[in-house]
Design a protein around this motif. Structure first.
Motif, PDB file in Angstrom:
ATOM      1  N   ARG A  40     -20.808  -5.347 -11.598  1.00 18.86           N
ATOM      2  CA  ARG A  40     -21.625  -6.307 -12.345  1.00 18.86           C
ATOM      3  C   ARG A  40     -21.093  -7.707 -12.083  1.00 18.86           C
ATOM      4  NH1 ARG A  40     -20.802  -5.782 -17.976  1.00 18.86           N
ATOM      5  NH2 ARG A  40     -18.902  -4.701 -17.449  1.00 18.86           N
ATOM      6  N   HIS A  41     -22.008  -8.629 -11.871  1.00 17.45           N
ATOM      7  CA  HIS A  41     -21.637 -10.042 -11.696  1.00 17.45           C
ATOM      8  C   HIS A  41     -21.964 -10.743 -13.008  1.00 17.45           C
ATOM      9  CE1 HIS A  41     -21.253 -14.027 -10.048  1.00 17.45           C
ATOM     10  NE2 HIS A  41     -20.970 -13.535  -8.852  1.00 17.45           N
ATOM     11  N   THR A  42     -20.956 -11.353 -13.614  1.00 15.79           N
ATOM     12  CA  THR A  42     -21.159 -11.986 -14.923  1.00 15.79           C
ATOM     13  C   THR A  42     -21.173 -13.509 -14.841  1.00 15.79           C
ATOM     14  OG1 THR A  42     -18.796 -11.977 -15.423  1.00 15.79           O
ATOM     15  CG2 THR A  42     -20.064 -10.044 -16.101  1.00 15.79           C
ATOM     16  N   GLY A  43     -21.320 -14.035 -13.628  1.00 15.99           N
ATOM     17  CA  GLY A  43     -21.341 -15.481 -13.467  1.00 15.99           C
ATOM     18  C   GLY A  43     -20.027 -16.026 -12.963  1.00 15.99           C
ATOM     19  N   ARG A  44     -18.977 -15.799 -13.732  1.00 16.05           N
ATOM     20  CA  ARG A  44     -17.652 -16.269 -13.328  1.00 16.05           C
ATOM     21  C   ARG A  44     -16.750 -15.161 -12.828  1.00 16.05           C
ATOM     22  NH1 ARG A  44     -15.461 -20.897 -17.194  1.00 16.05           N
ATOM     23  NH2 ARG A  44     -17.009 -22.435 -16.614  1.00 16.05           N
ATOM     24  N   LYS A  45     -17.152 -13.928 -13.046  1.00 17.39           N
ATOM     25  CA  LYS A  45     -16.321 -12.783 -12.680  1.00 17.39           C
ATOM     26  C   LYS A  45     -17.194 -11.657 -12.161  1.00 17.39           C
ATOM     27  CE  LYS A  45     -13.101 -13.806 -16.375  1.00 17.39           C
ATOM     28  NZ  LYS A  45     -12.649 -13.406 -17.690  1.00 17.39           N
ATOM     29  N   ILE A  46     -16.560 -10.808 -11.386  1.00 16.91           N
ATOM     30  CA  ILE A  46     -17.195  -9.569 -10.955  1.00 16.91           C
ATOM     31  C   ILE A  46     -16.390  -8.443 -11.566  1.00 16.91           C
ATOM     32  CG2 ILE A  46     -17.730  -8.088  -8.988  1.00 16.91           C
ATOM     33  CD1 ILE A  46     -18.056 -10.731  -7.392  1.00 16.91           C
ATOM     34  N   ARG A  47     -17.083  -7.566 -12.257  1.00 21.89           N
ATOM     35  CA  ARG A  47     -16.430  -6.430 -12.900  1.00 21.89           C
ATOM     36  C   ARG A  47     -16.755  -5.174 -12.090  1.00 21.89           C
ATOM     37  NH1 ARG A  47     -14.242  -7.485 -17.663  1.00 21.89           N
ATOM     38  NH2 ARG A  47     -14.796  -9.437 -18.691  1.00 21.89           N
ATOM     39  N   LEU A  48     -15.707  -4.548 -11.589  1.00 23.91           N
ATOM     40  CA  LEU A  48     -15.840  -3.301 -10.846  1.00 23.91           C
ATOM     41  C   LEU A  48     -15.289  -2.175 -11.711  1.00 23.91           C
ATOM     42  CD1 LEU A  48     -14.501  -4.469  -7.373  1.00 23.91           C
ATOM     43  CD2 LEU A  48     -16.877  -4.043  -7.988  1.00 23.91           C
ATOM     44  N   ASN A  49     -16.097  -1.167 -11.954  1.00 27.46           N
ATOM     45  CA  ASN A  49     -15.667   0.005 -12.708  1.00 27.46           C
ATOM     46  C   ASN A  49     -15.600   1.192 -11.756  1.00 27.46           C
ATOM     47  OD1 ASN A  49     -17.309  -1.673 -14.928  1.00 27.46           O
ATOM     48  ND2 ASN A  49     -15.603  -0.561 -15.849  1.00 27.46           N
ATOM     49  N   PHE A  50     -14.407   1.763 -11.628  1.00 31.69           N
ATOM     50  CA  PHE A  50     -14.181   2.931 -10.795  1.00 31.69           C
ATOM     51  C   PHE A  50     -14.036   4.137 -11.706  1.00 31.69           C
ATOM     52  CE2 PHE A  50     -12.621  -0.739  -8.586  1.00 31.69           C
ATOM     53  CZ  PHE A  50     -12.946  -0.529  -7.257  1.00 31.69           C
ATOM     54  N   THR A  51     -14.777   5.197 -11.441  1.00 35.89           N
ATOM     55  CA  THR A  51     -14.671   6.429 -12.219  1.00 35.89           C
ATOM     56  C   THR A  51     -14.333   7.565 -11.271  1.00 35.89           C
ATOM     57  OG1 THR A  51     -16.291   5.637 -13.827  1.00 35.89           O
ATOM     58  CG2 THR A  51     -15.860   8.002 -13.798  1.00 35.89           C
ATOM     59  N   LEU A  52     -13.253   8.252 -11.574  1.00 32.95           N
ATOM     60  CA  LEU A  52     -12.785   9.384 -10.772  1.00 32.95           C
ATOM     61  C   LEU A  52     -12.822  10.624 -11.643  1.00 32.95           C
ATOM     62  CD1 LEU A  52     -11.417  10.292  -8.093  1.00 32.95           C
ATOM     63  CD2 LEU A  52      -9.227   9.771  -9.214  1.00 32.95           C
ATOM     64  N   ARG A  53     -13.394  11.697 -11.110  1.00 37.12           N
ATOM     65  CA  ARG A  53     -13.462  12.962 -11.859  1.00 37.12           C
ATOM     66  C   ARG A  53     -13.405  14.119 -10.876  1.00 37.12           C
ATOM     67  NH1 ARG A  53     -19.384  11.773 -13.955  1.00 37.12           N
ATOM     68  NH2 ARG A  53     -18.215   9.924 -14.296  1.00 37.12           N
ATOM     69  N   PRO A  54     -12.952  15.265 -11.323  1.00 33.63           N
ATOM     70  CA  PRO A  54     -12.903  16.419 -10.421  1.00 33.63           C
ATOM     71  C   PRO A  54     -14.318  16.850 -10.055  1.00 33.63           C
ATOM     72  CG  PRO A  54     -12.358  17.094 -12.641  1.00 33.63           C
ATOM     73  CD  PRO A  54     -12.483  15.599 -12.661  1.00 33.63           C
ATOM     74  N   GLY A  55     -14.482  17.289  -8.834  1.00 32.74           N
ATOM     75  CA  GLY A  55     -15.809  17.670  -8.364  1.00 32.74           C
ATOM     76  C   GLY A  55     -16.364  18.927  -8.999  1.00 32.74           C
ATOM     77  N   SER A  56     -15.510  19.884  -9.325  1.00 34.63           N
ATOM     78  CA  SER A  56     -16.016  21.172  -9.782  1.00 34.63           C
ATOM     79  C   SER A  56     -16.077  21.306 -11.298  1.00 34.63           C
ATOM     80  CB  SER A  56     -15.160  22.302  -9.209  1.00 34.63           C
ATOM     81  OG  SER A  56     -13.824  22.140  -9.642  1.00 34.63           O
ATOM     82  N   ASP A  57     -15.161  20.676 -12.026  1.00 37.88           N
ATOM     83  CA  ASP A  57     -15.102  20.830 -13.483  1.00 37.88           C
ATOM     84  C   ASP A  57     -15.198  19.447 -14.124  1.00 37.88           C
ATOM     85  OD1 ASP A  57     -14.770  21.540 -16.069  1.00 37.88           O
ATOM     86  OD2 ASP A  57     -12.798  22.436 -15.834  1.00 37.88           O
ATOM     87  N   ARG A  58     -16.390  18.972 -14.354  1.00 36.40           N
ATOM     88  CA  ARG A  58     -16.618  17.611 -14.812  1.00 36.40           C
ATOM     89  C   ARG A  58     -16.103  17.355 -16.239  1.00 36.40           C
ATOM     90  NH1 ARG A  58     -18.609  15.768 -10.609  1.00 36.40           N
ATOM     91  NH2 ARG A  58     -20.491  16.369  -9.570  1.00 36.40           N
ATOM     92  N   ASP A  59     -15.862  18.389 -17.019  1.00 36.87           N
ATOM     93  CA  ASP A  59     -15.420  18.200 -18.396  1.00 36.87           C
ATOM     94  C   ASP A  59     -13.901  18.208 -18.546  1.00 36.87           C
ATOM     95  OD1 ASP A  59     -18.041  18.067 -19.246  1.00 36.87           O
ATOM     96  OD2 ASP A  59     -18.177  20.230 -19.497  1.00 36.87           O
ATOM     97  N   TYR A  60     -13.180  18.485 -17.484  1.00 38.92           N
ATOM     98  CA  TYR A  60     -11.730  18.620 -17.600  1.00 38.92           C
ATOM     99  C   TYR A  60     -11.046  17.272 -17.795  1.00 38.92           C
ATOM    100  CZ  TYR A  60      -7.013  20.186 -16.687  1.00 38.92           C
ATOM    101  OH  TYR A  60      -5.677  20.436 -16.795  1.00 38.92           O
ATOM    102  N   TRP A  61     -11.309  16.288 -16.927  1.00 39.77           N
ATOM    103  CA  TRP A  61     -10.720  14.959 -17.069  1.00 39.77           C
ATOM    104  C   TRP A  61     -11.570  13.933 -16.337  1.00 39.77           C
ATOM    105  CZ3 TRP A  61      -9.554  12.728 -12.429  1.00 39.77           C
ATOM    106  CH2 TRP A  61      -9.311  13.576 -11.350  1.00 39.77           C
ATOM    107  N   ILE A  62     -11.473  12.711 -16.775  1.00 34.12           N
ATOM    108  CA  ILE A  62     -12.153  11.574 -16.145  1.00 34.12           C
ATOM    109  C   ILE A  62     -11.211  10.383 -16.239  1.00 34.12           C
ATOM    110  CG2 ILE A  62     -14.074   9.950 -16.268  1.00 34.12           C
ATOM    111  CD1 ILE A  62     -15.762  12.167 -17.455  1.00 34.12           C
TER     112      ILE A  62
END
Length: 89
Positions: A40-62
Motif C-alpha cells: 500500500r502506498h500511503t503518500g509518504r510511505k510504502i507499507r509492505l505486508n509479508f505473510t508466511l504460512r505452511p502450505g499444507s496446514d494453514r491453521d497451524y501457524w502464520i
C-alpha cells in the motif's frame, strides 16, 4: 515455494516504477499461497505486508511482517535486490 518466473521480480519492479503512488492494495503470492505480499502506498510511505504460512496446514501457524519504506531510492534498491535474488529462477 517460489518457482520459476512467478512475477515477484515484476511485482517489485512495478512498485519501484510507480514510486509516486497508486490507489488500493497491490498483491502478490506464490502458487501454493505460502508466501503473500501486500503493498500500500500511503503518500509518504510504502507499507509492505509479508505473510508466511505452511502450505499444507494453514491453521497451524502464520507469520506476518510489516515493512515500512520511503518511496525513494530505497524502493529502487529493494527492487534490484529482489531481481538479483530471484534472477536465475
Amino acid at each position: 515455494m517460489i518457482r520459476g518466473d512467478d512475477g515477484i521480480r515484476a511485482f517489485f519492479a512495478g512498485l519501484a516504477r510507480d514510486w509516486r503512488g497508486w490507489r488500493g492494495v497491490r498483491k502478490w503470492d506464490t502458487i501454493e499461497h505460502d508466501l503473500a505480499i501486500k503493498a500500500r502506498h500511503t503518500g509518504r510511505k510504502i507499507r509492505l505486508n509479508f505473510t508466511l504460512r505452511p502450505g499444507s496446514d494453514r491453521d497451524y501457524w502464520i507469520v506476518t511482517l510489516e515493512m515500512v519504506i520511503p518511496p525513494d531510492e530505497s524502493l529502487d534498491r529493494l527492487a534490484r535486490d529482489i531481481g538479483e535474488l530471484f534472477g536465475d529462477l
